[in-house]
Design a protein around this motif. Structure first.
Motif, PDB file in Angstrom:
ATOM      1  N   THR A   1       0.844  -1.186   0.000  1.00  0.00           N
ATOM      2  CA  THR A   1       0.000   0.000   0.000  1.00  0.00           C
ATOM      3  C   THR A   1       0.883   1.240   0.000  1.00  0.00           C
ATOM      4  N   ILE A   2       0.308   2.368  -0.359  1.00  0.00           N
ATOM      5  CA  ILE A   2       1.071   3.612  -0.385  1.00  0.00           C
ATOM      6  C   ILE A   2       1.613   3.955   1.001  1.00  0.00           C
ATOM      7  N   LEU A   3       0.822   3.705   2.045  1.00  0.00           N
ATOM      8  CA  LEU A   3       1.284   4.008   3.398  1.00  0.00           C
ATOM      9  C   LEU A   3       2.448   3.106   3.799  1.00  0.00           C
ATOM     10  N   GLU A   4       2.416   1.852   3.375  1.00  0.00           N
ATOM     11  CA  GLU A   4       3.531   0.939   3.672  1.00  0.00           C
ATOM     12  C   GLU A   4       4.809   1.414   2.996  1.00  0.00           C
ATOM     13  N   VAL A   5       4.702   1.843   1.745  1.00  0.00           N
ATOM     14  CA  VAL A   5       5.889   2.322   1.021  1.00  0.00           C
ATOM     15  C   VAL A   5       6.446   3.579   1.686  1.00  0.00           C
ATOM     16  N   ILE A   6       5.572   4.521   2.035  1.00  0.00           N
ATOM     17  CA  ILE A   6       6.001   5.765   2.680  1.00  0.00           C
ATOM     18  C   ILE A   6       6.692   5.465   4.009  1.00  0.00           C
ATOM     19  N   ASN A   7       6.044   4.670   4.841  1.00  0.00           N
ATOM     20  CA  ASN A   7       6.590   4.393   6.172  1.00  0.00           C
ATOM     21  C   ASN A   7       7.909   3.639   6.110  1.00  0.00           C
ATOM     22  N   GLU A   8       8.015   2.681   5.189  1.00  0.00           N
ATOM     23  CA  GLU A   8       9.261   1.924   5.076  1.00  0.00           C
ATOM     24  C   GLU A   8      10.424   2.827   4.660  1.00  0.00           C
ATOM     25  N   ARG A   9      10.146   3.775   3.745  1.00  0.00           N
ATOM     26  CA  ARG A   9      11.220   4.694   3.317  1.00  0.00           C
ATOM     27  C   ARG A   9      11.604   5.643   4.452  1.00  0.00           C
ATOM     28  N   ILE A  10      10.624   6.130   5.186  1.00  0.00           N
ATOM     29  CA  ILE A  10      10.904   7.034   6.304  1.00  0.00           C
ATOM     30  C   ILE A  10      11.677   6.308   7.404  1.00  0.00           C
ATOM     31  N   ILE A  11      11.298   5.076   7.702  1.00  0.00           N
ATOM     32  CA  ILE A  11      11.995   4.327   8.753  1.00  0.00           C
ATOM     33  C   ILE A  11      13.401   3.929   8.314  1.00  0.00           C
ATOM     34  N   THR A  12      13.624   3.735   7.038  1.00  0.00           N
ATOM     35  CA  THR A  12      14.991   3.515   6.548  1.00  0.00           C
ATOM     36  C   THR A  12      15.867   4.711   6.889  1.00  0.00           C
ATOM     37  N   GLU A  13      15.326   5.919   6.678  1.00  0.00           N
ATOM     38  CA  GLU A  13      16.071   7.130   7.032  1.00  0.00           C
ATOM     39  C   GLU A  13      16.235   7.228   8.545  1.00  0.00           C
ATOM     40  N   ALA A  14      15.222   6.831   9.292  1.00  0.00           N
ATOM     41  CA  ALA A  14      15.311   6.868  10.751  1.00  0.00           C
ATOM     42  C   ALA A  14      16.433   5.978  11.256  1.00  0.00           C
ATOM     43  N   ARG A  15      16.589   4.798  10.679  1.00  0.00           N
ATOM     44  CA  ARG A  15      17.671   3.893  11.076  1.00  0.00           C
ATOM     45  C   ARG A  15      19.032   4.551  10.874  1.00  0.00           C
ATOM     46  N   ILE A  16      19.190   5.210   9.730  1.00  0.00           N
ATOM     47  CA  ILE A  16      20.462   5.873   9.432  1.00  0.00           C
ATOM     48  C   ILE A  16      20.739   6.970  10.448  1.00  0.00           C
ATOM     49  N   LEU A  17      19.728   7.783  10.740  1.00  0.00           N
ATOM     50  CA  LEU A  17      19.898   8.888  11.674  1.00  0.00           C
ATOM     51  C   LEU A  17      20.163   8.396  13.093  1.00  0.00           C
ATOM     52  N   LEU A  18      19.528   7.316  13.483  1.00  0.00           N
ATOM     53  CA  LEU A  18      19.750   6.761  14.819  1.00  0.00           C
ATOM     54  C   LEU A  18      21.170   6.223  14.967  1.00  0.00           C
ATOM     55  N   GLN A  19      21.694   5.656  13.912  1.00  0.00           N
ATOM     56  CA  GLN A  19      23.028   5.072  13.969  1.00  0.00           C
ATOM     57  C   GLN A  19      24.144   6.095  13.830  1.00  0.00           C
ATOM     58  N   HIS A  20      23.912   7.114  13.004  1.00  0.00           N
ATOM     59  CA  HIS A  20      25.038   7.935  12.574  1.00  0.00           C
ATOM     60  C   HIS A  20      24.919   9.416  12.927  1.00  0.00           C
ATOM     61  N   THR A  21      23.973   9.783  13.786  1.00  0.00           N
ATOM     62  CA  THR A  21      23.901  11.153  14.290  1.00  0.00           C
ATOM     63  C   THR A  21      23.720  11.104  15.804  1.00  0.00           C
ATOM     64  N   ASP A  22      23.945  12.257  16.434  1.00  0.00           N
ATOM     65  CA  ASP A  22      23.688  12.358  17.876  1.00  0.00           C
ATOM     66  C   ASP A  22      22.364  13.064  18.151  1.00  0.00           C
ATOM     67  N   TRP A  23      21.508  13.155  17.152  1.00  0.00           N
ATOM     68  CA  TRP A  23      20.206  13.779  17.334  1.00  0.00           C
ATOM     69  C   TRP A  23      19.383  12.956  18.316  1.00  0.00           C
ATOM     70  N   THR A  24      18.572  13.640  19.112  1.00  0.00           N
ATOM     71  CA  THR A  24      17.687  12.928  20.025  1.00  0.00           C
ATOM     72  C   THR A  24      16.595  12.233  19.222  1.00  0.00           C
ATOM     73  N   ILE A  25      15.957  11.246  19.842  1.00  0.00           N
ATOM     74  CA  ILE A  25      14.876  10.538  19.164  1.00  0.00           C
ATOM     75  C   ILE A  25      13.721  11.483  18.867  1.00  0.00           C
ATOM     76  N   SER A  26      13.488  12.433  19.747  1.00  0.00           N
ATOM     77  CA  SER A  26      12.436  13.424  19.508  1.00  0.00           C
ATOM     78  C   SER A  26      12.763  14.283  18.291  1.00  0.00           C
ATOM     79  N   GLU A  27      14.023  14.665  18.143  1.00  0.00           N
ATOM     80  CA  GLU A  27      14.435  15.472  16.987  1.00  0.00           C
ATOM     81  C   GLU A  27      14.293  14.668  15.699  1.00  0.00           C
ATOM     82  N   ILE A  28      14.663  13.392  15.733  1.00  0.00           N
ATOM     83  CA  ILE A  28      14.531  12.539  14.559  1.00  0.00           C
ATOM     84  C   ILE A  28      13.052  12.357  14.205  1.00  0.00           C
ATOM     85  N   SER A  29      12.236  12.126  15.234  1.00  0.00           N
ATOM     86  CA  SER A  29      10.794  11.982  15.014  1.00  0.00           C
ATOM     87  C   SER A  29      10.218  13.221  14.340  1.00  0.00           C
ATOM     88  N   HIS A  30      10.622  14.393  14.818  1.00  0.00           N
ATOM     89  CA  HIS A  30      10.108  15.654  14.265  1.00  0.00           C
ATOM     90  C   HIS A  30      10.543  15.858  12.822  1.00  0.00           C
TER      91      HIS A  30
END
Length: 292
Positions: free
Chosen positions: A222-251
């Motif tokens: 579904t379109i929502l599955e594609v959107i969420n999977e791409r966004i969470i792929t970016e979230a994984r990268i940011l969680l691993q390779h930045t010092d941003w807080t989880i709240s900042e990444i969420s925003h």
């Protein structure tokens, strides 16, 4: 051709090379023989033998040399450089540069290895020459490299460089292009613009239900599955390779509520963002070579 649009080089004497993990400004194609490890987004690949690597501008990566006798060729180029050729109208649509695909192609056939080496030698030769149409020749050689990579995985897909023929294929391609233009995220204070099916449908001038049917037909999701999977792929990268807080990444990834981000992240990865960061920050997933 402009010196900052394209560069070709021979790879040798890498014993003192220091890898740098991060997003790059240029697309990259490398032919490398030797022992090495590639870090790509939240994955890593141990390599030996001869491989083709395709690096895009949206996914952070680095190349760690594990043997002194590593040799090969490489080329760097801008998206505008390839756009001079009709079949490269949208570089990001080529599967070899797609963020969701494994970017390493192992070459085992000696004839193919010889052919790819010859192509890179021709690229070096034409890049340093004065023929007025050398740009077109280099683009043609890059096109051949793309096909050699696809051929190495026995992908019988003759439409890879062809225009999309059906309405659903065109719409799907436009949607995926629009989705990918929002990444990489480099400013924690600025949120991505399109996160909902209605956002994309509005940009494409079609009804959300129709867009959903198109995506389901072309991707099986579904379109929502594609959107969420791409966004969470970016979230994984940011969680691993930045010092941003989880709240900042969420925003910055467009979630109005932290709890919603946690829910979507856990549904896709099986872990909460905080546990994921604790588990994988500073580490890499190891993927067996035969996957490459």
């Amino acid at each position: 051709m402009k010196s900052n649009d394209f560069k070709a080089f021979q790879i040798e004497n890498l014993c003192n090379y220091v890898p740098s993990f991060g997003r790059k400004d240029l697309y990259r194609i490398c032919l490398v023989t030797g022992e090495s490890r590639v870090y790509f987004a939240d994955k890593s690949f141990n390599l030996s033998g001869t491989c083709l690597f395709f690096g895009n501008i949206n996914t952070p990566y680095s190349w760690e040399v594990l043997s002194d006798n590593q040799i090969g060729y490489g080329c760097l180029f801008t998206e505008d450089f390839l756009k001079g050729a009709e079949y490269f109208d949208n570089v990001g649509s080529l599967s070899v540069f797609n963020i969701g695909n494994i970017p390493v192609y192992e070459l085992q056939d000696e004839t193919q290895i010889a052919n790819v080496n010859f192509i890179f030698k021709r690229i070096l030769e034409e890049n340093g020459g004065d023929y007025s149409k050398r740009q077109e020749m280099v683009r043609s050689f890059i096109c051949i490299l793309v096909h050699e990579a696809l051929k190495s995985r026995a992908v019988a897909d003759n439409t890879e460089l062809a225009p999309h023929k059906t309405a659903s294929q065109r719409i799907s391609a436009l949607f995926l292009r629009l989705l990918d233009t929002q990444f990489p995220v480099e400013n924690k204070r600025k949120s991505i613009q399109f996160t909902k099916p209605t956002d994309f449908a509005g940009q494409l001038g079609i009804h959300p239900n129709y867009l959903n049917r198109v995506l389901k037909k072309e991707t099986g999701k579904t379109i929502l599955e594609v959107i969420n999977e791409r966004i969470i792929t970016e979230a994984r990268i940011l969680l691993q390779h930045t010092d941003w807080t989880i709240s900042e990444i969420s925003h910055c990834l467009g979630f109005e509520y932290h709890s919603h981000f946690d829910s979507v992240f856990k549904k896709i990865t099986g872990l909460s963002p905080s546990i994921y960061r604790e588990t994988f920050s500073g580490k890499r997933f190891e993927i067996h070579k035969h996957w490459c």
